[in-house]
Write an enzyme that holds these catalytic residues in place. Sequence first.
Site, PDB file in Angstrom:
ATOM      1  N   ARG A 158       0.842  -1.223   0.000  1.00 52.72           N
ATOM      2  CA  ARG A 158       0.000   0.000   0.000  1.00 52.72           C
ATOM      3  C   ARG A 158       0.871   1.265   0.000  1.00 52.72           C
ATOM      4  NH1 ARG A 158      -2.893  -3.948  -0.254  1.00 52.72           N
ATOM      5  NH2 ARG A 158      -4.972  -4.177   0.653  1.00 52.72           N
ATOM      6  N   SER A 234     -10.424  -1.309   4.144  1.00 52.80           N
ATOM      7  CA  SER A 234      -9.555  -1.457   5.319  1.00 52.80           C
ATOM      8  C   SER A 234      -9.147  -0.078   5.811  1.00 52.80           C
ATOM      9  CB  SER A 234      -8.288  -2.228   4.964  1.00 52.80           C
ATOM     10  OG  SER A 234      -8.590  -3.535   4.584  1.00 52.80           O
ATOM     11  N   GLU A 331      -4.460   3.081   6.848  1.00 51.19           N
ATOM     12  CA  GLU A 331      -4.241   2.935   5.407  1.00 51.19           C
ATOM     13  C   GLU A 331      -4.894   4.112   4.690  1.00 51.19           C
ATOM     14  OE1 GLU A 331      -6.362   0.743   2.091  1.00 51.19           O
ATOM     15  OE2 GLU A 331      -5.297  -0.873   3.102  1.00 51.19           O
TER      16      GLU A 331
HETATM   17  N1  EPU Z   1      -9.455 -11.414  10.957  1.00 50.27           N
HETATM   18  C1  EPU Z   1     -10.032 -11.519  12.198  1.00 50.27           C
HETATM   19  N2  EPU Z   1     -11.063 -10.690  12.518  1.00 50.27           N
HETATM   20  C2  EPU Z   1     -11.548  -9.782  11.631  1.00 50.27           C
HETATM   21  C3  EPU Z   1     -10.961  -9.660  10.369  1.00 50.27           C
HETATM   22  C4  EPU Z   1      -9.898 -10.497  10.045  1.00 50.27           C
HETATM   23  O1  EPU Z   1      -9.643 -12.340  13.019  1.00 50.27           O
HETATM   24  O2  EPU Z   1     -12.495  -9.075  11.995  1.00 50.27           O
HETATM   25  C5  EPU Z   1      -8.363 -12.334  10.581  1.00 50.27           C
HETATM   26  C6  EPU Z   1      -8.865 -13.405   9.615  1.00 50.27           C
HETATM   27  O3  EPU Z   1      -9.366 -14.510  10.280  1.00 50.27           O
HETATM   28  C7  EPU Z   1      -7.622 -13.753   8.839  1.00 50.27           C
HETATM   29  C8  EPU Z   1      -6.843 -12.462   8.830  1.00 50.27           C
HETATM   30  O4  EPU Z   1      -7.383 -11.647   9.850  1.00 50.27           O
HETATM   31  O5  EPU Z   1      -6.864 -14.711   9.527  1.00 50.27           O
HETATM   32  C9  EPU Z   1      -6.875 -11.773   7.486  1.00 50.27           C
HETATM   33  O6  EPU Z   1      -8.224 -11.395   7.174  1.00 50.27           O
HETATM   34  P1  EPU Z   1      -8.734 -11.107   5.671  1.00 50.27           P
HETATM   35  O7  EPU Z   1      -8.357 -12.250   4.787  1.00 50.27           O
HETATM   36  O8  EPU Z   1     -10.171 -10.750   5.768  1.00 50.27           O
HETATM   37  O9  EPU Z   1      -7.881  -9.910   5.163  1.00 50.27           O
HETATM   38  P2  EPU Z   1      -7.305  -8.615   5.889  1.00 50.27           P
HETATM   39  O10 EPU Z   1      -5.871  -8.834   6.204  1.00 50.27           O
HETATM   40  O11 EPU Z   1      -8.190  -8.232   7.009  1.00 50.27           O
HETATM   41  C10 EPU Z   1      -6.399  -7.563   3.669  1.00 50.27           C
HETATM   42  C11 EPU Z   1      -6.484  -6.269   2.937  1.00 50.27           C
HETATM   43  C12 EPU Z   1      -7.817  -6.137   2.211  1.00 50.27           C
HETATM   44  C13 EPU Z   1      -7.927  -7.283   1.231  1.00 50.27           C
HETATM   45  C14 EPU Z   1      -7.792  -8.604   2.008  1.00 50.27           C
HETATM   46  C15 EPU Z   1      -7.710  -9.784   1.070  1.00 50.27           C
HETATM   47  C16 EPU Z   1      -5.108  -4.674   4.113  1.00 50.27           C
HETATM   48  C17 EPU Z   1      -5.073  -3.494   5.006  1.00 50.27           C
HETATM   49  N3  EPU Z   1      -6.313  -5.163   3.852  1.00 50.27           N
HETATM   50  O12 EPU Z   1      -7.393  -7.545   4.694  1.00 50.27           O
HETATM   51  O13 EPU Z   1      -7.796  -4.926   1.468  1.00 50.27           O
HETATM   52  O14 EPU Z   1      -9.162  -7.256   0.543  1.00 50.27           O
HETATM   53  O15 EPU Z   1      -6.559  -8.620   2.768  1.00 50.27           O
HETATM   54  O16 EPU Z   1      -6.503  -9.735   0.385  1.00 50.27           O
HETATM   55  O17 EPU Z   1      -4.058  -5.137   3.650  1.00 50.27           O
HETATM   56  C18 EPU Z   1      -8.372  -2.609   1.521  1.00 50.27           C
HETATM   57  O18 EPU Z   1      -7.166  -2.384   1.403  1.00 50.27           O
HETATM   58  O19 EPU Z   1      -9.227  -1.686   1.598  1.00 50.27           O
HETATM   59  C19 EPU Z   1      -8.824  -3.998   1.608  1.00 50.27           C
HETATM   60  C20 EPU Z   1     -10.099  -4.323   1.805  1.00 50.27           C
END
Ligand code: EPU
Length: 335
Positions: A158, A234, A331
């Site tokens: 990012r 995010s 972010e």
């Molecule tokens: N998790 C939790 N609780 C929550 C949310 C997530 O425990 O409320 C845990 C999940 O269980 C999982 C981990 O966190 O083990 C990752 O969760 P997820 O796959 O939903 O992705 P994220 O890391 O929360 C990132 C990006 C998203 C992108 C997704 C998929 C960032 C800041 N965010 O989210 O990007 O869609 O991965 O690749 O890197 C954005 O940038 O606006 C965005 C939505």
Amino acid sequence: MRIENTFGIDARCRELITYDSEQTLREALTRIRNQYPGLPVLHIGCGSNLLFLGDYPGIVLKSEIKGIAIKHETADEILVEVGAGEICDDFIAQAIRRGWYGMENLSLIPGQIGAAAVQNIGAYGVEACDVIEEVKGISLTDSTEHSWKCADCKYGYRQSIFKEELWGKYAITRVTFHLSKHFVPKLQYGGLIKTVEQTGLTENSLTAMQLRQIIIDIRRAKLPDPAVQGNAGSFFKNPIVSQQNVEQLLSEHPTMPNFPTEEKGKVKLAAGWLIEQAGWKGKSLGPAAVHDRQALVIVNKGGATGKDIQRLCEAIRSDVADKFGIELEPEVNFI
Ligand code: EPU
């Protein structure tokens, strides 16, 4: 004039100027310099990654530069130049239909092509910089044209040169993507392969359009639609910490998700998990709330100001810092 933003925050500026070509952008910049000398200029996309803490005291620019032009192609790959004002997801849909692959995992990310190149958008194991060949822009100060090869854009998680030393200095006009004519699904992120199999498909039988639909379904299930409830995806970045730090945290929190990064000795944590463990998932502070299905997203429950959102952001940061000793970094760009 009201400034478009997906948080649904009421923020105004002196004048909002849209342009649809390099020529009309140059004309607009000349007029701004003559009519509003010294006033600040902010370039926005669709406002899907911005938090306005108040009205903006200057001029807001928005690109409507459209167009998709093939620059070079072989039997295996294609270089395609896209106007910065094209909607990113519309281009992804069109690319798949035309048999140009590499961006399927970025499906349904809101925003324009220009903003995708600034923000280095990413999802499900793919980042914009994996497919960007070149970025073109025009200087907001002297209207000269510049271009940057992907390696010059200093892309990171990012992160880009346009968010750092060049922040506020250029309008991105066109982005050239390097796409493949052979579809190779990228399913290594989290549970993506499992989701594919649950839908009765296999890695070998999956088409690019089916993968796009799976990504769209996952996003719709987890992420709130900004048209229904204001948000900017995010809100925080996933923190990147040292291996040593992770081992210490894992001894206290053995179920904490953690992911290797390309940088040796550095590990990415899940901010959503940290926020959920700190007790914030689904909780509100005034008219701002943490989304109940994805704790990394802050939503406007209605009528929130930028300051309301900021207050919730600071409360979350403080609780996560107290519980885990980790400083979450937004972010979203605060304006
Ligand atoms: N998790 C939790 N609780 C929550 C949310 C997530 O425990 O409320 C845990 C999940 O269980 C999982 C981990 O966190 O083990 C990752 O969760 P997820 O796959 O939903 O992705 P994220 O890391 O929360 C990132 C990006 C998203 C992108 C997704 C998929 C960032 C800041 N965010 O989210 O990007 O869609 O991965 O690749 O890197 C954005 O940038 O606006 C965005 C939505």
